[in-house]
Scaffold this motif. Structure first.
Motif, PDB file in Angstrom:
ATOM      1  N   THR A 237       0.828  -1.207   0.000  1.00  0.00           N
ATOM      2  CA  THR A 237       0.000   0.000   0.000  1.00  0.00           C
ATOM      3  C   THR A 237       0.862   1.256   0.000  1.00  0.00           C
ATOM      4  N   PHE A 238       1.991   1.219   0.740  1.00  0.00           N
ATOM      5  CA  PHE A 238       2.913   2.361   0.741  1.00  0.00           C
ATOM      6  C   PHE A 238       3.536   2.538  -0.639  1.00  0.00           C
ATOM      7  N   ILE A 239       4.020   1.438  -1.205  1.00  0.00           N
ATOM      8  CA  ILE A 239       4.651   1.510  -2.530  1.00  0.00           C
ATOM      9  C   ILE A 239       3.676   2.054  -3.555  1.00  0.00           C
ATOM     10  N   GLN A 240       2.436   1.588  -3.498  1.00  0.00           N
ATOM     11  CA  GLN A 240       1.430   2.053  -4.452  1.00  0.00           C
ATOM     12  C   GLN A 240       1.159   3.548  -4.289  1.00  0.00           C
ATOM     13  N   SER A 241       1.187   4.030  -3.056  1.00  0.00           N
ATOM     14  CA  SER A 241       0.936   5.454  -2.823  1.00  0.00           C
ATOM     15  C   SER A 241       2.029   6.316  -3.452  1.00  0.00           C
ATOM     16  N   ILE A 242       3.278   5.840  -3.437  1.00  0.00           N
ATOM     17  CA  ILE A 242       4.380   6.584  -4.057  1.00  0.00           C
ATOM     18  C   ILE A 242       4.298   6.461  -5.580  1.00  0.00           C
ATOM     19  N   ILE A 243       3.916   5.282  -6.056  1.00  0.00           N
ATOM     20  CA  ILE A 243       3.729   5.088  -7.499  1.00  0.00           C
ATOM     21  C   ILE A 243       2.656   6.030  -8.027  1.00  0.00           C
ATOM     22  N   ASP A 244       1.608   6.223  -7.235  1.00  0.00           N
ATOM     23  CA  ASP A 244       0.511   7.116  -7.648  1.00  0.00           C
ATOM     24  C   ASP A 244       0.989   8.553  -7.850  1.00  0.00           C
ATOM     25  N   HIS A 245       2.126   8.899  -7.236  1.00  0.00           N
ATOM     26  CA  HIS A 245       2.706  10.231  -7.426  1.00  0.00           C
ATOM     27  C   HIS A 245       3.655  10.271  -8.618  1.00  0.00           C
ATOM     28  N   GLY A 246       3.780   9.141  -9.333  1.00  0.00           N
ATOM     29  CA  GLY A 246       4.564   9.117 -10.562  1.00  0.00           C
ATOM     30  C   GLY A 246       5.924   8.465 -10.458  1.00  0.00           C
ATOM     31  N   CYS A 247       6.284   7.894  -9.304  1.00  0.00           N
ATOM     32  CA  CYS A 247       7.606   7.310  -9.103  1.00  0.00           C
ATOM     33  C   CYS A 247       7.779   6.042  -9.947  1.00  0.00           C
ATOM     34  N   LYS A 248       8.938   5.935 -10.625  1.00  0.00           N
ATOM     35  CA  LYS A 248       9.217   4.793 -11.491  1.00  0.00           C
ATOM     36  C   LYS A 248      10.357   3.909 -10.983  1.00  0.00           C
ATOM     37  N   LEU A 249      11.068   4.378  -9.968  1.00  0.00           N
ATOM     38  CA  LEU A 249      12.274   3.680  -9.518  1.00  0.00           C
ATOM     39  C   LEU A 249      12.393   3.773  -7.999  1.00  0.00           C
ATOM     40  N   PHE A 250      12.641   2.647  -7.353  1.00  0.00           N
ATOM     41  CA  PHE A 250      12.771   2.595  -5.897  1.00  0.00           C
ATOM     42  C   PHE A 250      14.163   2.086  -5.517  1.00  0.00           C
ATOM     43  N   PHE A 251      14.864   2.858  -4.691  1.00  0.00           N
ATOM     44  CA  PHE A 251      16.122   2.421  -4.088  1.00  0.00           C
ATOM     45  C   PHE A 251      15.864   2.138  -2.614  1.00  0.00           C
ATOM     46  N   TYR A 252      16.137   0.907  -2.187  1.00  0.00           N
ATOM     47  CA  TYR A 252      16.092   0.559  -0.774  1.00  0.00           C
ATOM     48  C   TYR A 252      17.538   0.450  -0.284  1.00  0.00           C
ATOM     49  N   ILE A 253      17.908   1.261   0.703  1.00  0.00           N
ATOM     50  CA  ILE A 253      19.281   1.306   1.182  1.00  0.00           C
ATOM     51  C   ILE A 253      19.325   1.009   2.675  1.00  0.00           C
ATOM     52  N   ASP A 254      20.087   0.003   3.063  1.00  0.00           N
ATOM     53  CA  ASP A 254      20.210  -0.353   4.481  1.00  0.00           C
ATOM     54  C   ASP A 254      20.846   0.800   5.257  1.00  0.00           C
ATOM     55  N   PHE A 282       8.246  -7.448  -5.579  1.00  0.00           N
ATOM     56  CA  PHE A 282       7.759  -6.150  -6.061  1.00  0.00           C
ATOM     57  C   PHE A 282       7.959  -6.011  -7.562  1.00  0.00           C
ATOM     58  N   LYS A 283       9.078  -6.542  -8.075  1.00  0.00           N
ATOM     59  CA  LYS A 283       9.344  -6.460  -9.512  1.00  0.00           C
ATOM     60  C   LYS A 283       8.273  -7.199 -10.323  1.00  0.00           C
ATOM     61  N   LYS A 284       7.727  -8.267  -9.735  1.00  0.00           N
ATOM     62  CA  LYS A 284       6.669  -9.022 -10.410  1.00  0.00           C
ATOM     63  C   LYS A 284       5.310  -8.342 -10.259  1.00  0.00           C
ATOM     64  N   GLN A 285       5.109  -7.695  -9.111  1.00  0.00           N
ATOM     65  CA  GLN A 285       3.809  -7.091  -8.821  1.00  0.00           C
ATOM     66  C   GLN A 285       3.627  -5.724  -9.477  1.00  0.00           C
ATOM     67  N   PHE A 286       4.743  -4.956  -9.554  1.00  0.00           N
ATOM     68  CA  PHE A 286       4.670  -3.601 -10.112  1.00  0.00           C
ATOM     69  C   PHE A 286       5.551  -3.488 -11.353  1.00  0.00           C
ATOM     70  N   SER A 287       5.260  -2.511 -12.191  1.00  0.00           N
ATOM     71  CA  SER A 287       6.056  -2.292 -13.401  1.00  0.00           C
ATOM     72  C   SER A 287       7.236  -1.369 -13.155  1.00  0.00           C
ATOM     73  N   GLN A 288       7.423  -0.913 -11.905  1.00  0.00           N
ATOM     74  CA  GLN A 288       8.530  -0.039 -11.568  1.00  0.00           C
ATOM     75  C   GLN A 288       9.828  -0.848 -11.371  1.00  0.00           C
ATOM     76  N   LEU A 289      10.953  -0.140 -11.288  1.00  0.00           N
ATOM     77  CA  LEU A 289      12.242  -0.777 -11.038  1.00  0.00           C
ATOM     78  C   LEU A 289      12.571  -0.702  -9.547  1.00  0.00           C
ATOM     79  N   PHE A 290      13.156  -1.765  -9.011  1.00  0.00           N
ATOM     80  CA  PHE A 290      13.513  -1.827  -7.596  1.00  0.00           C
ATOM     81  C   PHE A 290      14.982  -2.244  -7.459  1.00  0.00           C
TER      82      PHE A 290
END
Length: 378
Positions: A237-254, A282-290
């Motif tokens: 739900t969080f990822i989708q909310s950011i996608i709804d703002h137009g985000c195409k790429l997600f970086f997760y950094i420890d 997430f790569k399978k569920q969304f069309s964005q890059l992770f």
């Protein structure tokens, strides 16, 4: 030492040296394939936008060309990484809690001039470096940055930014530079982001996202994973909310505990072990890059620092293994990038890569910084 088309005969090597070279060559082939695969994925996701798909197709061709250039240098015993992390300034318009840039307490030396920035990027391009990630501080503190990137349309420039300095003039420049990717840093939603970055920051970042989306600019987001926000920022739900703002790429950094008494924010072993599985899902569920860091490094055999996959350039021009390992024996104020890549210090780290097995803290270099210092002193 400089390189030429006529290289000296390679001296007789012991068994360990031969094993290191063979392992290095196998890694480079695998790394290059993974890099090209990332751009193929981006191209596939962009087919709904013909103009961007055309840009990515040209980019893919250039990435392959740059890969061949790096391979030719490798034949002459020069190890050229695919990308650089370039901290162009230590200055920032925010005072985020736990900021690694502030925590390092670097010497107050003069930062690289605009001309020197251009010269380094130009040489990097000639060497086959095809991705240059700008970091800080806040990169957009330097207003000339987008004028510099405009001169190098072949290179991909992700810019990690808090986003608050992106104005309408910059958006017009970004529209003309598809090779520049703004990556806006957040910590989660309103509560998480404002707690670390300051009251009202998340709302301002959302406004910038909306403007970038309306201008049809490809942008991403960077999220630092901690024990306190992990369960929030990995929810669909969080990822989708950011996608709804137009985000195409997600970086997760420890999170790396660069500041004392923040070790409790490091991911638990259980959380760290979930990252790769989650991003694959997430790569399978969304069309964005992770992209997960250092999680995705483990798929490439561990730590990519010291030129194995990337290098870090400090605001003052020092060549360093990684942003989290501010140690150097070379400064680009004094030597060329080509000469700096021949650093004995960096070579020792690469040759002792088995020492850098990923640990609970994520960043192996950070946890073994005392060992790194001994190599520098040698």
């Amino acid at each position: 030492m400089t390189l030429s088309s006529k290289t000296a005969p390679i001296p007789t090597m012991d068994v360990k040296s031969k094993e290191i070279i063979e392992e290095d060559e196998n890694f480079l082939k695998f790394f290059n394939k993974q890099l090209i695969r990332l751009f193929y994925d981006a191209f596939r996701f962009s087919l709904k936008s013909p103009s961007y798909a055309y840009f990515l197709l040209k980019t893919l061709q250039y990435q392959k060309k740059a890969q061949k250039v790096r391979s030719k240098w490798k034949e002459q015993q020069l190890h050229v990484p695919a990308f650089l992390i370039f901290s162009v300034t230590g200055k920032c318009n925010l005072q985020c809690k736990g900021c690694y840039s502030h925590a390092q307490h670097r010497n107050k030396e003069a930062e690289l001039s605009s001309q020197k920035l251009r010269d380094i990027i130009a040489e990097a391009k000639d060497l086959g470096i095809s991705i240059i990630l700008f970091a800080g501080g806040e990169p957009f503190i330097r207003p000339e940055l987008l004028d510099i990137t405009a001169q190098f349309p072949e290179i991909i420039f992700p810019i990690f930014t808090n986003g608050l300095l992106i104005n309408d003039i910059m958006i017009q420049k970004l529209k003309k530079q598809k090779n520049v990717i703004p990556v806006l840093s957040i910590e989660g939603g309103y509560e998480e982001t404002d707690l670390r970055r300051g009251t009202g920051v998340f709302g301002k970042v959302q406004n910038v996202m909306q403007k970038l989306f309306q201008a049809r600019i490809f942008f991403g987001t960077s999220i630092t994973l901690t024990t306190s926000n992990f369960s929030i920022v990995t929810q669909t739900t969080f990822i989708q909310s950011i996608i709804d703002h137009g985000c195409k790429l997600f970086f997760y950094i420890d999170y790396v505990p660069v500041k004392e008494r923040t070790e409790h924010l490091m991911l638990t072993e259980e959380q760290a072990s979930q990252i790769s599985l989650l991003t694959d899902h997430f790569k399978k569920q969304f069309s964005q890059l992770f992209v997960a860091f250092p999680g995705d490094e483990e798929k490439l055999g561990g730590c990519l620092s010291a030129g194995r996959g990337f290098l870090h350039i400090s605001p003052e021009g020092r060549i360093e293994p990684c942003p989290f390992a501010p140690y150097s024996d070379t400064n680009l104020q004094d030597v060329s990038l080509k000469e700096a890549l021949q650093s004995k210090f960096l070579a020792q780290i690469r040759q002792n890569h088995d020492e850098l097995m990923e640990t609970r803290g994520g960043c192996a270099l950070w946890e073994k910084q005392e060992w790194v210092k001994t190599l520098l002193h040698k």
